[in-house]
Design a protein around this motif. Sequence first.
Motif, PDB file in Angstrom:
ATOM      1  N   PHE A  68      51.733  70.828  20.823  1.00 15.52           N
ATOM      2  CA  PHE A  68      50.580  70.905  19.939  1.00 15.52           C
ATOM      3  C   PHE A  68      50.912  71.896  18.824  1.00 15.52           C
ATOM      4  O   PHE A  68      51.864  72.668  18.928  1.00 15.52           O
ATOM      5  N   TYR A  69      50.108  71.886  17.783  1.00 22.16           N
ATOM      6  CA  TYR A  69      50.340  72.777  16.646  1.00 22.16           C
ATOM      7  C   TYR A  69      49.059  73.548  16.376  1.00 22.16           C
ATOM      8  O   TYR A  69      48.012  72.957  16.116  1.00 22.16           O
ATOM      9  N   THR A  70      49.145  74.870  16.474  1.00 19.84           N
ATOM     10  CA  THR A  70      47.975  75.711  16.244  1.00 19.84           C
ATOM     11  C   THR A  70      48.004  76.255  14.814  1.00 19.84           C
ATOM     12  O   THR A  70      49.053  76.647  14.315  1.00 19.84           O
ATOM     13  N   PHE A  71      46.844  76.241  14.204  1.00 19.95           N
ATOM     14  CA  PHE A  71      46.648  76.796  12.870  1.00 19.95           C
ATOM     15  C   PHE A  71      45.577  77.868  13.013  1.00 19.95           C
ATOM     16  O   PHE A  71      44.408  77.545  13.217  1.00 19.95           O
ATOM     17  N   TYR A  72      46.001  79.119  12.975  1.00 19.87           N
ATOM     18  CA  TYR A  72      45.096  80.255  13.114  1.00 19.87           C
ATOM     19  C   TYR A  72      44.830  80.780  11.709  1.00 19.87           C
ATOM     20  O   TYR A  72      45.727  81.332  11.060  1.00 19.87           O
ATOM     21  N   CYS A  73      43.622  80.575  11.231  1.00 18.38           N
ATOM     22  CA  CYS A  73      43.276  80.834   9.833  1.00 18.38           C
ATOM     23  C   CYS A  73      42.268  81.981   9.757  1.00 18.38           C
ATOM     24  O   CYS A  73      41.210  81.914  10.385  1.00 18.38           O
ATOM     25  N   VAL A  74      42.607  83.002   8.995  1.00 13.62           N
ATOM     26  CA  VAL A  74      41.735  84.167   8.824  1.00 13.62           C
ATOM     27  C   VAL A  74      41.124  84.115   7.425  1.00 13.62           C
ATOM     28  O   VAL A  74      41.846  84.003   6.430  1.00 13.62           O
ATOM     29  N   ASP A  75      39.792  84.175   7.382  1.00 15.59           N
ATOM     30  CA  ASP A  75      39.087  84.119   6.093  1.00 15.59           C
ATOM     31  C   ASP A  75      39.419  85.315   5.206  1.00 15.59           C
ATOM     32  O   ASP A  75      39.640  86.425   5.701  1.00 15.59           O
ATOM     33  N   SER A 130      55.119  65.678  14.818  1.00 21.21           N
ATOM     34  CA  SER A 130      55.937  66.799  14.360  1.00 21.21           C
ATOM     35  C   SER A 130      55.035  67.816  13.675  1.00 21.21           C
ATOM     36  O   SER A 130      53.877  67.531  13.365  1.00 21.21           O
ATOM     37  N   LEU A 131      55.611  68.981  13.420  1.00 12.93           N
ATOM     38  CA  LEU A 131      54.872  69.988  12.676  1.00 12.93           C
ATOM     39  C   LEU A 131      54.524  69.464  11.293  1.00 12.93           C
ATOM     40  O   LEU A 131      53.403  69.670  10.814  1.00 12.93           O
ATOM     41  N   SER A 132      55.433  68.746  10.665  1.00 13.09           N
ATOM     42  CA  SER A 132      55.147  68.244   9.320  1.00 13.09           C
ATOM     43  C   SER A 132      54.014  67.228   9.335  1.00 13.09           C
ATOM     44  O   SER A 132      53.198  67.190   8.414  1.00 13.09           O
ATOM     45  N   ALA A 133      53.903  66.423  10.397  1.00 17.03           N
ATOM     46  CA  ALA A 133      52.796  65.462  10.502  1.00 17.03           C
ATOM     47  C   ALA A 133      51.462  66.197  10.656  1.00 17.03           C
ATOM     48  O   ALA A 133      50.462  65.818  10.042  1.00 17.03           O
ATOM     49  N   ALA A 134      51.446  67.247  11.470  1.00 21.04           N
ATOM     50  CA  ALA A 134      50.225  68.048  11.633  1.00 21.04           C
ATOM     51  C   ALA A 134      49.886  68.759  10.326  1.00 21.04           C
ATOM     52  O   ALA A 134      48.714  68.853   9.947  1.00 21.04           O
ATOM     53  N   GLN A 135      50.895  69.220   9.617  1.00 25.18           N
ATOM     54  CA  GLN A 135      50.678  69.923   8.357  1.00 25.18           C
ATOM     55  C   GLN A 135      50.067  68.992   7.309  1.00 25.18           C
ATOM     56  O   GLN A 135      49.224  69.415   6.519  1.00 25.18           O
ATOM     57  N   VAL A 136      50.458  67.715   7.318  1.00 19.36           N
ATOM     58  CA  VAL A 136      49.882  66.746   6.379  1.00 19.36           C
ATOM     59  C   VAL A 136      48.376  66.632   6.597  1.00 19.36           C
ATOM     60  O   VAL A 136      47.595  66.606   5.640  1.00 19.36           O
ATOM     61  N   VAL A 137      47.955  66.567   7.861  1.00 22.65           N
ATOM     62  CA  VAL A 137      46.523  66.496   8.168  1.00 22.65           C
ATOM     63  C   VAL A 137      45.823  67.753   7.668  1.00 22.65           C
ATOM     64  O   VAL A 137      44.788  67.686   7.002  1.00 22.65           O
ATOM     65  N   MET A 138      46.394  68.909   7.959  1.00 19.81           N
ATOM     66  CA  MET A 138      45.763  70.163   7.556  1.00 19.81           C
ATOM     67  C   MET A 138      45.747  70.336   6.042  1.00 19.81           C
ATOM     68  O   MET A 138      44.766  70.833   5.490  1.00 19.81           O
ATOM     69  N   ASP A 139      46.808  69.941   5.371  1.00 22.37           N
ATOM     70  CA  ASP A 139      46.860  70.109   3.914  1.00 22.37           C
ATOM     71  C   ASP A 139      45.782  69.298   3.204  1.00 22.37           C
ATOM     72  O   ASP A 139      45.375  69.648   2.095  1.00 22.37           O
ATOM     73  N   ALA A 140      45.301  68.233   3.841  1.00 25.98           N
ATOM     74  CA  ALA A 140      44.262  67.401   3.240  1.00 25.98           C
ATOM     75  C   ALA A 140      42.850  67.960   3.486  1.00 25.98           C
ATOM     76  O   ALA A 140      41.882  67.466   2.917  1.00 25.98           O
ATOM     77  N   TYR A 160      41.178  81.042   2.985  1.00 30.19           N
ATOM     78  CA  TYR A 160      41.915  81.772   4.013  1.00 30.19           C
ATOM     79  C   TYR A 160      42.841  82.813   3.401  1.00 30.19           C
ATOM     80  O   TYR A 160      43.626  82.514   2.504  1.00 30.19           O
ATOM     81  N   ALA A 161      42.769  84.033   3.918  1.00 32.58           N
ATOM     82  CA  ALA A 161      43.685  85.092   3.513  1.00 32.58           C
ATOM     83  C   ALA A 161      45.050  84.868   4.145  1.00 32.58           C
ATOM     84  O   ALA A 161      46.071  85.216   3.565  1.00 32.58           O
ATOM     85  N   SER A 162      45.038  84.285   5.348  1.00 36.01           N
ATOM     86  CA  SER A 162      46.302  83.998   6.022  1.00 36.01           C
ATOM     87  C   SER A 162      46.133  82.793   6.944  1.00 36.01           C
ATOM     88  O   SER A 162      45.043  82.543   7.468  1.00 36.01           O
ATOM     89  N   VAL A 163      47.216  82.063   7.097  1.00 33.11           N
ATOM     90  CA  VAL A 163      47.270  80.928   8.024  1.00 33.11           C
ATOM     91  C   VAL A 163      48.570  81.059   8.793  1.00 33.11           C
ATOM     92  O   VAL A 163      49.652  81.075   8.202  1.00 33.11           O
ATOM     93  N   THR A 164      48.452  81.173  10.119  1.00 35.30           N
ATOM     94  CA  THR A 164      49.624  81.244  10.984  1.00 35.30           C
ATOM     95  C   THR A 164      49.728  79.927  11.737  1.00 35.30           C
ATOM     96  O   THR A 164      48.783  79.527  12.416  1.00 35.30           O
ATOM     97  N   VAL A 165      50.858  79.264  11.585  1.00 36.96           N
ATOM     98  CA  VAL A 165      51.087  77.967  12.225  1.00 36.96           C
ATOM     99  C   VAL A 165      52.123  78.169  13.325  1.00 36.96           C
ATOM    100  O   VAL A 165      53.210  78.702  13.078  1.00 36.96           O
ATOM    101  N   THR A 166      51.755  77.753  14.546  1.00 33.78           N
ATOM    102  CA  THR A 166      52.632  77.958  15.686  1.00 33.78           C
ATOM    103  C   THR A 166      52.633  76.729  16.582  1.00 33.78           C
ATOM    104  O   THR A 166      51.577  76.296  17.034  1.00 33.78           O
ATOM    105  N   PRO A 167      53.805  76.158  16.864  1.00 31.54           N
ATOM    106  CA  PRO A 167      53.869  75.094  17.868  1.00 31.54           C
ATOM    107  C   PRO A 167      53.616  75.695  19.254  1.00 31.54           C
ATOM    108  O   PRO A 167      53.966  76.857  19.508  1.00 31.54           O
ATOM    109  N   MET A 168      52.983  74.936  20.114  1.00 38.01           N
ATOM    110  CA  MET A 168      52.782  75.383  21.494  1.00 38.01           C
ATOM    111  C   MET A 168      52.973  74.212  22.445  1.00 38.01           C
ATOM    112  O   MET A 168      52.735  73.061  22.079  1.00 38.01           O
ATOM    113  N   THR A 169      53.421  74.515  23.641  1.00 34.19           N
ATOM    114  CA  THR A 169      53.601  73.505  24.673  1.00 34.19           C
ATOM    115  C   THR A 169      52.348  73.464  25.524  1.00 34.19           C
ATOM    116  O   THR A 169      51.906  74.493  26.033  1.00 34.19           O
TER     117      THR A 169
END
Length: 107
Positions: free
Chosen positions: A4-11, A62-72, A81-90
């Motif tokens: 899975f791909y986590t997107f931790y976004c801080v306002d 893939s991470l790039s596939a998840a990123q496409v969804v998030m970028d939209a 968001y002041a910061s976005v941390t993207v981390t793959p997780m099992t």
Amino acid sequence: MQTFYTFYCVDDPAHQALRETHLEAHLAHVEAHLDAYVLAGPLKAPNTDAVIGSLFILRGESLSAAQVVMDADPYMAGPLYASVTVTPMTGAAGSAVGGAAWKALLE
């Protein structure tokens, strides 16, 4: 086990008003891509209802596939968001992976 791909976004507190401005479009985006989301929602400051960010957990090839969804997502387009941390997780355990997924590795 599934990745899975986590997107931790801080306002960014200076741009908090953008959360409300883009809320309807953000929710429409999430609803249109529900199959990609394992979990999504606002992060709140401890002991308050103040929203301080967002957490998104996506499945994808893939991470790039998840990123496409998030970028939209309209929330990602502006300076919300002041910061976005993207981390793959099992996914090793939990209802999203059918229980104790790690057991398949032990068999």
